[in-house]
Structure formats: C-alpha cells, structure tokens
Write a protein that holds these residues in place. Structure first.
Motif, PDB file in Angstrom:
ATOM      1  N   ALA A 103       0.705  -0.932   0.292  1.00  0.00           N
ATOM      2  CA  ALA A 103      -0.162   0.021   0.352  1.00  0.00           C
ATOM      3  C   ALA A 103       0.475   1.037   0.087  1.00  0.00           C
ATOM      4  CB  ALA A 103      -0.521  -0.030   1.233  1.00  0.00           C
ATOM      5  N   THR A 104       2.509   1.563   1.238  1.00  0.00           N
ATOM      6  CA  THR A 104       2.634   2.824   0.893  1.00  0.00           C
ATOM      7  C   THR A 104       3.542   2.869  -0.485  1.00  0.00           C
ATOM      8  OG1 THR A 104       3.178   1.936   3.354  1.00  0.00           O
ATOM      9  CG2 THR A 104       4.630   3.336   2.072  1.00  0.00           C
ATOM     10  N   SER A 105       3.992   1.051  -0.927  1.00  0.00           N
ATOM     11  CA  SER A 105       5.141   2.102  -2.342  1.00  0.00           C
ATOM     12  C   SER A 105       3.668   2.070  -3.541  1.00  0.00           C
ATOM     13  CB  SER A 105       5.727   0.504  -3.345  1.00  0.00           C
ATOM     14  OG  SER A 105       4.712  -1.052  -2.743  1.00  0.00           O
ATOM     15  N   SER A 106       3.178   1.943  -3.297  1.00  0.00           N
ATOM     16  CA  SER A 106       2.155   1.938  -4.249  1.00  0.00           C
ATOM     17  C   SER A 106       1.538   3.825  -4.368  1.00  0.00           C
ATOM     18  CB  SER A 106       0.745   1.597  -4.141  1.00  0.00           C
ATOM     19  OG  SER A 106      -0.631   2.218  -5.303  1.00  0.00           O
ATOM     20  N   ILE A 107       1.656   4.069  -3.055  1.00  0.00           N
ATOM     21  CA  ILE A 107       1.666   5.900  -2.582  1.00  0.00           C
ATOM     22  C   ILE A 107       2.343   6.397  -3.779  1.00  0.00           C
ATOM     23  CG2 ILE A 107       1.359   7.531  -1.677  1.00  0.00           C
ATOM     24  CD1 ILE A 107      -0.270   5.673   0.115  1.00  0.00           C
ATOM     25  N   PHE A 108       3.410   6.164  -3.022  1.00  0.00           N
ATOM     26  CA  PHE A 108       4.856   6.941  -3.711  1.00  0.00           C
ATOM     27  C   PHE A 108       5.357   6.239  -5.578  1.00  0.00           C
ATOM     28  CE2 PHE A 108       6.339   6.475   0.803  1.00  0.00           C
ATOM     29  CZ  PHE A 108       5.630   7.873   1.193  1.00  0.00           C
ATOM     30  N   THR A 109       4.673   5.770  -6.343  1.00  0.00           N
ATOM     31  CA  THR A 109       5.093   5.342  -7.460  1.00  0.00           C
ATOM     32  C   THR A 109       3.894   5.444  -8.369  1.00  0.00           C
ATOM     33  OG1 THR A 109       4.194   2.785  -6.856  1.00  0.00           O
ATOM     34  CG2 THR A 109       6.898   3.324  -6.425  1.00  0.00           C
ATOM     35  N   TYR A 110       2.954   6.496  -7.425  1.00  0.00           N
ATOM     36  CA  TYR A 110       1.788   6.454  -7.837  1.00  0.00           C
ATOM     37  C   TYR A 110       0.827   5.723  -8.914  1.00  0.00           C
ATOM     38  CZ  TYR A 110       3.577  11.371  -8.105  1.00  0.00           C
ATOM     39  OH  TYR A 110       4.116  12.736  -7.698  1.00  0.00           O
ATOM     40  N   GLY A 111       1.309   4.383  -8.374  1.00  0.00           N
ATOM     41  CA  GLY A 111       0.495   3.370  -8.664  1.00  0.00           C
ATOM     42  C   GLY A 111       0.632   2.034  -9.315  1.00  0.00           C
ATOM     43  N   GLY A 112       2.640   2.623 -10.045  1.00  0.00           N
ATOM     44  CA  GLY A 112       2.905   1.257 -10.206  1.00  0.00           C
ATOM     45  C   GLY A 112       3.262   2.335 -11.725  1.00  0.00           C
ATOM     46  N   THR A 140       3.831  10.580 -19.129  1.00  0.00           N
ATOM     47  CA  THR A 140       3.095  11.089 -18.643  1.00  0.00           C
ATOM     48  C   THR A 140       3.653  12.142 -17.509  1.00  0.00           C
ATOM     49  OG1 THR A 140       2.224   9.241 -17.268  1.00  0.00           O
ATOM     50  CG2 THR A 140       0.628  10.037 -18.454  1.00  0.00           C
ATOM     51  N   ASN A 141       3.290  13.072 -16.617  1.00  0.00           N
ATOM     52  CA  ASN A 141       3.843  13.769 -15.732  1.00  0.00           C
ATOM     53  C   ASN A 141       3.497  12.733 -14.562  1.00  0.00           C
ATOM     54  OD1 ASN A 141       3.842  16.037 -17.351  1.00  0.00           O
ATOM     55  ND2 ASN A 141       2.943  17.298 -15.733  1.00  0.00           N
ATOM     56  N   GLU A 142       2.437  11.815 -14.846  1.00  0.00           N
ATOM     57  CA  GLU A 142       2.651  10.930 -13.235  1.00  0.00           C
ATOM     58  C   GLU A 142       4.459   9.772 -13.512  1.00  0.00           C
ATOM     59  OE1 GLU A 142      -0.355  11.632 -14.941  1.00  0.00           O
ATOM     60  OE2 GLU A 142      -1.260  12.758 -13.283  1.00  0.00           O
ATOM     61  N   ASN A 143       4.288   9.046 -15.151  1.00  0.00           N
ATOM     62  CA  ASN A 143       5.591   8.290 -15.114  1.00  0.00           C
ATOM     63  C   ASN A 143       6.812   9.339 -15.047  1.00  0.00           C
ATOM     64  OD1 ASN A 143       4.121   7.495 -18.626  1.00  0.00           O
ATOM     65  ND2 ASN A 143       3.879   6.836 -16.298  1.00  0.00           N
ATOM     66  N   ILE A 144       6.783  10.471 -15.043  1.00  0.00           N
ATOM     67  CA  ILE A 144       8.090  11.284 -15.267  1.00  0.00           C
ATOM     68  C   ILE A 144       8.528  11.132 -13.366  1.00  0.00           C
ATOM     69  CG2 ILE A 144       8.758  13.561 -15.154  1.00  0.00           C
ATOM     70  CD1 ILE A 144       7.399  14.079 -17.753  1.00  0.00           C
ATOM     71  N   CYS A 145       6.789  11.629 -12.344  1.00  0.00           N
ATOM     72  CA  CYS A 145       7.460  12.120 -11.553  1.00  0.00           C
ATOM     73  C   CYS A 145       7.833  10.630 -10.942  1.00  0.00           C
ATOM     74  CB  CYS A 145       6.441  12.079 -10.140  1.00  0.00           C
ATOM     75  SG  CYS A 145       5.499  14.379 -10.936  1.00  0.00           S
ATOM     76  N   GLY A 146       7.296   9.387 -11.164  1.00  0.00           N
ATOM     77  CA  GLY A 146       7.934   7.980 -10.773  1.00  0.00           C
ATOM     78  C   GLY A 146       9.305   7.621 -11.279  1.00  0.00           C
ATOM     79  N   VAL A 147       9.345   8.060 -12.451  1.00  0.00           N
ATOM     80  CA  VAL A 147      10.843   7.703 -12.718  1.00  0.00           C
ATOM     81  C   VAL A 147      11.483   8.716 -11.808  1.00  0.00           C
ATOM     82  CG1 VAL A 147      12.529   7.821 -14.786  1.00  0.00           C
ATOM     83  CG2 VAL A 147      10.411   7.334 -15.308  1.00  0.00           C
ATOM     84  N   LEU A 148      11.675   9.881 -11.585  1.00  0.00           N
ATOM     85  CA  LEU A 148      12.660  10.100 -11.062  1.00  0.00           C
ATOM     86  C   LEU A 148      12.700  10.387  -9.059  1.00  0.00           C
ATOM     87  CD1 LEU A 148      11.111  14.307 -11.583  1.00  0.00           C
ATOM     88  CD2 LEU A 148      13.380  13.421 -12.484  1.00  0.00           C
ATOM     89  N   PHE A 149      11.099   9.473  -8.665  1.00  0.00           N
ATOM     90  CA  PHE A 149      11.384   8.337  -7.176  1.00  0.00           C
ATOM     91  C   PHE A 149      12.610   7.267  -7.887  1.00  0.00           C
ATOM     92  CE2 PHE A 149      10.045   4.984  -5.356  1.00  0.00           C
ATOM     93  CZ  PHE A 149       9.779   5.399  -3.565  1.00  0.00           C
ATOM     94  N   ASP A 150      12.499   6.885  -8.932  1.00  0.00           N
ATOM     95  CA  ASP A 150      13.229   5.727  -8.968  1.00  0.00           C
ATOM     96  C   ASP A 150      14.727   6.243  -8.976  1.00  0.00           C
ATOM     97  OD1 ASP A 150      11.684   3.696  -9.701  1.00  0.00           O
ATOM     98  OD2 ASP A 150      11.736   2.795 -11.460  1.00  0.00           O
ATOM     99  N   ALA A 151      14.934   7.385  -9.832  1.00  0.00           N
ATOM    100  CA  ALA A 151      16.218   7.878  -9.748  1.00  0.00           C
ATOM    101  C   ALA A 151      16.353   8.093  -8.787  1.00  0.00           C
ATOM    102  CB  ALA A 151      16.380   8.811  -9.904  1.00  0.00           C
ATOM    103  N   PHE A 152      15.745   8.573  -7.586  1.00  0.00           N
ATOM    104  CA  PHE A 152      16.247   8.949  -5.938  1.00  0.00           C
ATOM    105  C   PHE A 152      16.268   7.562  -4.888  1.00  0.00           C
ATOM    106  CE2 PHE A 152      15.634  13.357  -7.999  1.00  0.00           C
ATOM    107  CZ  PHE A 152      17.245  14.151  -6.923  1.00  0.00           C
ATOM    108  N   ALA A 153      15.585   6.858  -5.192  1.00  0.00           N
ATOM    109  CA  ALA A 153      14.699   6.213  -3.823  1.00  0.00           C
ATOM    110  C   ALA A 153      16.196   4.668  -4.743  1.00  0.00           C
ATOM    111  CB  ALA A 153      13.698   5.833  -4.444  1.00  0.00           C
ATOM    112  N   ALA A 154      17.012   4.879  -5.426  1.00  0.00           N
ATOM    113  CA  ALA A 154      17.463   3.542  -5.513  1.00  0.00           C
ATOM    114  C   ALA A 154      18.890   3.947  -6.173  1.00  0.00           C
ATOM    115  CB  ALA A 154      16.952   2.931  -7.633  1.00  0.00           C
ATOM    116  N   GLY A 155      19.127   5.400  -6.195  1.00  0.00           N
ATOM    117  CA  GLY A 155      20.457   5.735  -6.581  1.00  0.00           C
ATOM    118  C   GLY A 155      21.600   6.714  -5.316  1.00  0.00           C
ATOM    119  N   SER A 156      20.270   6.952  -4.462  1.00  0.00           N
ATOM    120  CA  SER A 156      20.990   7.951  -3.834  1.00  0.00           C
ATOM    121  C   SER A 156      21.424   6.929  -1.860  1.00  0.00           C
ATOM    122  CB  SER A 156      19.954   9.307  -3.441  1.00  0.00           C
ATOM    123  OG  SER A 156      20.467  10.012  -2.175  1.00  0.00           O
TER     124      SER A 156
END
Length: 528
Positions: free
Chosen positions: A116-125, A313-329
């Motif tokens: 449930a938490t990851s779905s929130i932060f990744t815009y539902g995948g 979409t902007n949701e895709n962009i936000c999701g990819v940016l989340f990936d970049a920070f969550a996986a790369g920092s």
C-alpha cells in the motif's frame, strides 16, 4: 538481561493486540490459499506458525534478512512462510535464485508485490520498479531507462558532475580542521547532490525540502504495514492507517515539489527551444541529449510523443524521478560507507587500495573519472565488489509476485505468493564462497570472474533477469570516484586511537542495510 528496545515493545504489543482482538470479535480473515487448492502440492518447508500471525514472530528482535537466514539454515534455501496472511517464499541460495530469475523461468516471477505504501509513492506503478511486467507501459519505461537515461554513453556523460561533487567532498573533509569527520554524512551529501544534478539539474528550488521528504518516504517504505499483511482485516486498516496517512501526506508534499520543478523545466525549455532548433545538427556518433539532465530528457520525449508508442505522462515522470532518487542515493552512499568501514577494519586492505590509487594518480592534484577508468584501479574495484557481496544495499531485493503456479527446485509455488531473495544470505553462503564467506577479502575476486550483469547468481547486488537494476553501472561509478578521492587525498584512522577491531559494524533496519552508527574518522591530508 538487556531491556527490550522501545520499537520491539511496540511491535510486540501491536501483534498481541491483533491476536487478542481477532479472537474476541471472531474476525474471519481470508488466506489467499484454500486448503483444497493446496491438496496434493509439494510445498516448500517452513517452521511452525501461529494462528493469524503466521510466522511474523520469527522476525521479531533481529533484522529481517538475518532472521530469515537463520531460518533457512534449519529449513532449507527454498522456504515457505506466512507473514500475517501473505504467503511468502524466501530464497537463500544461488541455485534457488537461479530457478526464479533465469530466463525463461523468471516470467512467472517478473511482477512486483506492491504494498500500500509503495503504491502511493510510485503513483500506482507509474515508475520502472513497480510497473506491471507484462504491460506495454513497463516495456516502454524499461527502454526509456536503458536507451535514453542510463545507457553507457549517458552514464559517461555525467562524468563532469561526478568529478565536481568528488572535489567538493574532498574540500569538505579538508575543511574539518583536524576534528573527526562524519564520513557517513559527507558521503550521503555527495550522492544526493550527484543524483539531484543528474536528475533535475540546477532548477530544483526546493532541494533541501525534496531530500527531506525523500528520507521520510524511504523510512515509511521500510518494513511491513499491517494493511499489507492483513488485507481483509478492518482492525489492521485501523492500526495501520496512521502510517498510510503519513505516506499520503509525504506524497502530496513531494508531488508539489516535483510539479514546481517540472514547471520550471518546461518554462526553461520553451525559452530555449528556438536556440536548440537553430543549433547545428550533432555530428555522427554524438548524442544530442548528453548535456541534458534526466528530467529534461523526459520532458523532451513527452513533447515528442513518448517512446515505444506509449505517451509519457507527468505521473510517469514523477515515478521515474522517484526511482532515480530511491535507487541511486541511499544505496550508493550506504555501499561507499560500508567499503570505508571494511577498509578501516582491515589495515592491510586499506594500504593495498590506497597504494594502488596513489600510484595511478601520482602527481595529480585532483581525482577525475578519466584518470581512474580503463581498469587502472583493479584492487579498488575488487573492494567494491566484496562490499556488495557482504553488504548488498537491498539485502532482500524488492519483493516479486508469483503470477502463475510454478516449481522452484522441485517445490510447488502457488500463484499469489510473494517472493523475497535474500542476497545478503547468498553473499555469505559458505557453499558458494568457501569457509571464509563472512570475511572481507577483496582478493577473492582475482579468481572469480564476477560482474554486475546478474549472470552469476552468487552475486546479485542489483538483482538479475527482467527486473534487475538498470542503473547499476551508474551507481558503481559514483561509489568508485568517491572512494578513490578519499583514499588519494587523506590518510585515515579511528578517533581516539581506537584499534580497528573496535569499529562497530552493526546494521540498522531500513529500506537499505545501512550502518547502525555513523562512521566517524580522523583524516590527515596526504601530500603527493
């Protein structure tokens, strides 16, 4: 007897409350598997379980990857647990990982188990990490990442950013004035700044707020939420609702910052459009987008109609940016910190790595990536691999979902099972790495032809198969220049003259297996 930590007490009381309340109100919870559906199956072994809670009690009091390794030693490398009402398969050997991740078997395990938490932060995948594997959407995002964002050429194009941030790291350590340096904090700042500049350039006006929300989001994603473990329970929704509300609040704050950053980028792109269109065409073999940060590339592709026939979409962009920070920092900073910690515990290793760096860079005033590439630092590369083996940034990898009835090493795995791969245990498996598997010995990689491609299932810091991390080489590049800079410019010792064996190496629970205590060291500038 040592007192129980407050967090453990809260977990204990919460679990007991669930059990008691369940009995009192006769709450009927549905387990995904019916008894009839399991009849005749050869299920993997596992320990005894409790009503309602399943095997959750085995994870209390220790870190999950360590507790699961202890259980696997008694029940085998393919082990079936029930966490709450979630059937969970735990893999703890290279052979078991191969059975799930090697093509074509990995197709049945290529989807993510989404909380449930990851779905929130990744815009539902809407990102790469959690998008459904069999969708055109995921394939387009994967192509976007491997071809447009993190291709070898793009990773090389970010060298100036890494060089500049490494130089800034050196200046910050040199400015400590002889006092103990918080290497953990300095390393985290460097990796955050690299990811920030590579992802959104210099147009994020709310940088500090962005990073603060990111830390909060990663903390909220750590561990298990009761709504995921007891999906049909009203009581679980009540008890777990607070953390979900906190996740939604953090998501909204982060979304607001991202929206503002996207608007700033679009505005800048509009003003630069005429200049870009009037610029000479790039020469053959040169990527026109090398100067772009990731967000600019995403917006350009969005404007051009998307990729692979899929609109961005902007949701895709936000999701990819989340990936970049969550996986790369945090993953890269944690690995670099563990590498420094292990070298401090082994003066022989520190001397060998430092001597190699100083020979390769003799006479240089600063470390640049161009100077340390092309295999010039083989021992340091072995140090990094050995650190990944003992301290994988995601010790359990991201959970997968079995989408169809499957077999793993002769055992039946029903559809709907969540799958964890304990790469922390695999990296310490004595059958794969000999009797000294728990010791830090970079030299073992002199005779081990192991890379980061996920083809050797004993070594899976970035996973393997269809879901392996596409940014592995980008992360390794960040770690390598950070370590080379610290080794070249400074001599290191523990504060107060403490002996190396006294260094605390305990792990902390989180989305990554980071140090429990911050790494404090004394640095003496080295003059070539």
């Amino acid at each position: 007897m040592a007192e129980t930590e407050p967090v453990q007490l809260v977990m204990c009381y919460t679990l007991c409350a669930i059990l008691v309340a369940t009995i009192l109100v006769k709450l009927k919870l549905r387990i995904p598997w019916s008894t009839s559906a399991l009849h005749g199956l050869n299920l993997p072994p596992g320990p005894w379980s409790m009503p309602v809670l399943g095997h959750m009690h085995f994870l209390m009091g220790s870190l999950p990857h360590q507790a699961l390794r202890s259980l696997a030693r008694r029940h085998g490398p393919v082990m079936l647990l029930r966490l709450g009402h979630v059937p969970t398969l735990v893999l703890s050997s290279a052979e078991a990982a191969r059975a799930v991740m090697k093509t074509p078997h990995d197709a049945a395990f290529a989807d993510r188990s989404v909380s449930a938490t990851s779905s929130i932060f990744t815009y539902g995948g809407e990102n790469i990490s959690f998008a459904r594997h069999d969708s055109r959407h995921w394939k387009a995002l994967r192509k976007l990442c491997t071809v447009e964002l993190l291709s070898p050429r793009r990773v090389r194009s970010f060298r100036p950013v890494r060089d500049q941030e490494a130089a800034r790291l050196v200046r910050s350590v040199a400015g400590a004035g002889g006092s103990a340096v918080n290497v953990s904090e300095r390393m985290k700042v460097m990796m955050n700044d690299i990811i920030m500049r590579v992802s959104v350039g210099d147009r994020c006006r709310q940088r500090d707020a962005y990073l603060e929300e990111l830390d909060r989001m990663l903390d909220l994603m750590s561990g298990f939420n009761l709504t995921d473990l007891f999906p049909t329970s009203r009581l679980a929704r009540v008890l777990g609702g607070g953390s979900l509300k906190a996740a939604w609040a953090a998501h909204q704050r982060m979304h607001s910052i991202r929206d503002a950053t996207i608007r700033d980028h679009k505005s800048a792109m509009d003003s630069e459009l005429e200049e870009l269109e009037a610029a000479p065409a790039p020469s053959a073999g040169h990527d026109a987008d090398e100067r772009e940060d990731i967000l600019t590339t995403l917006l350009r592709l969005q404007r051009d109609g998307g990729i692979g026939g899929i609109a961005i979409t902007n949701e895709n962009i936000c999701g990819v940016l989340f990936d970049a920070f969550a996986a790369g920092s945090e993953t890269t900073s944690s690995t670099a910190i563990w590498a420094m910690s292990e070298m401090m515990r082994s003066p022989r290793t520190m001397t060998a790595a430092q001597s190699e760096v100083r020979r390769a860079l003799h006479g240089k005033t600063a470390v640049t990536e161009a100077d340390i590439d092309s295999g010039r630092l083989p021992y340091l590369e072995m140090v990094i691999k050995e650190t990944f083996r003992l301290h994988p940034p995601l010790p359990l990898l991201l959970p997968k979902l079995c989408t169809e009835p499957s077999k793993v090493m002769g055992y039946d795995v029903p559809a709907g099972t969540t799958v964890y791969t304990n790469v922390w245990a695999i990296g310490r498996d004595e059958e794969s790495w000999t009797a000294d598997a728990s010791e830090f010995k970079p030299e073992r990689f002199e005779s081990e032809a192991v890379d980061y491609g996920g083809t050797d299932f004993r070594f899976l810091p970035g996973g393997a198969g269809r879901r392996m991390c596409p940014g592995m080489m980008f992360g390794v590049s960040n770690i390598k220049i950070a370590l080379a800079s610290l080794l070249y410019h400074f001599d290191w010792k523990l504060p107060g003259g403490k002996s190396p064996e006294k260094l605390d190496m305990a792990e902390a629970f989180g989305i990554t297996a980071r140090r429990k205590t911050e790494l404090l060291l004394e640095a003496t500038p080295f003059v070539a």
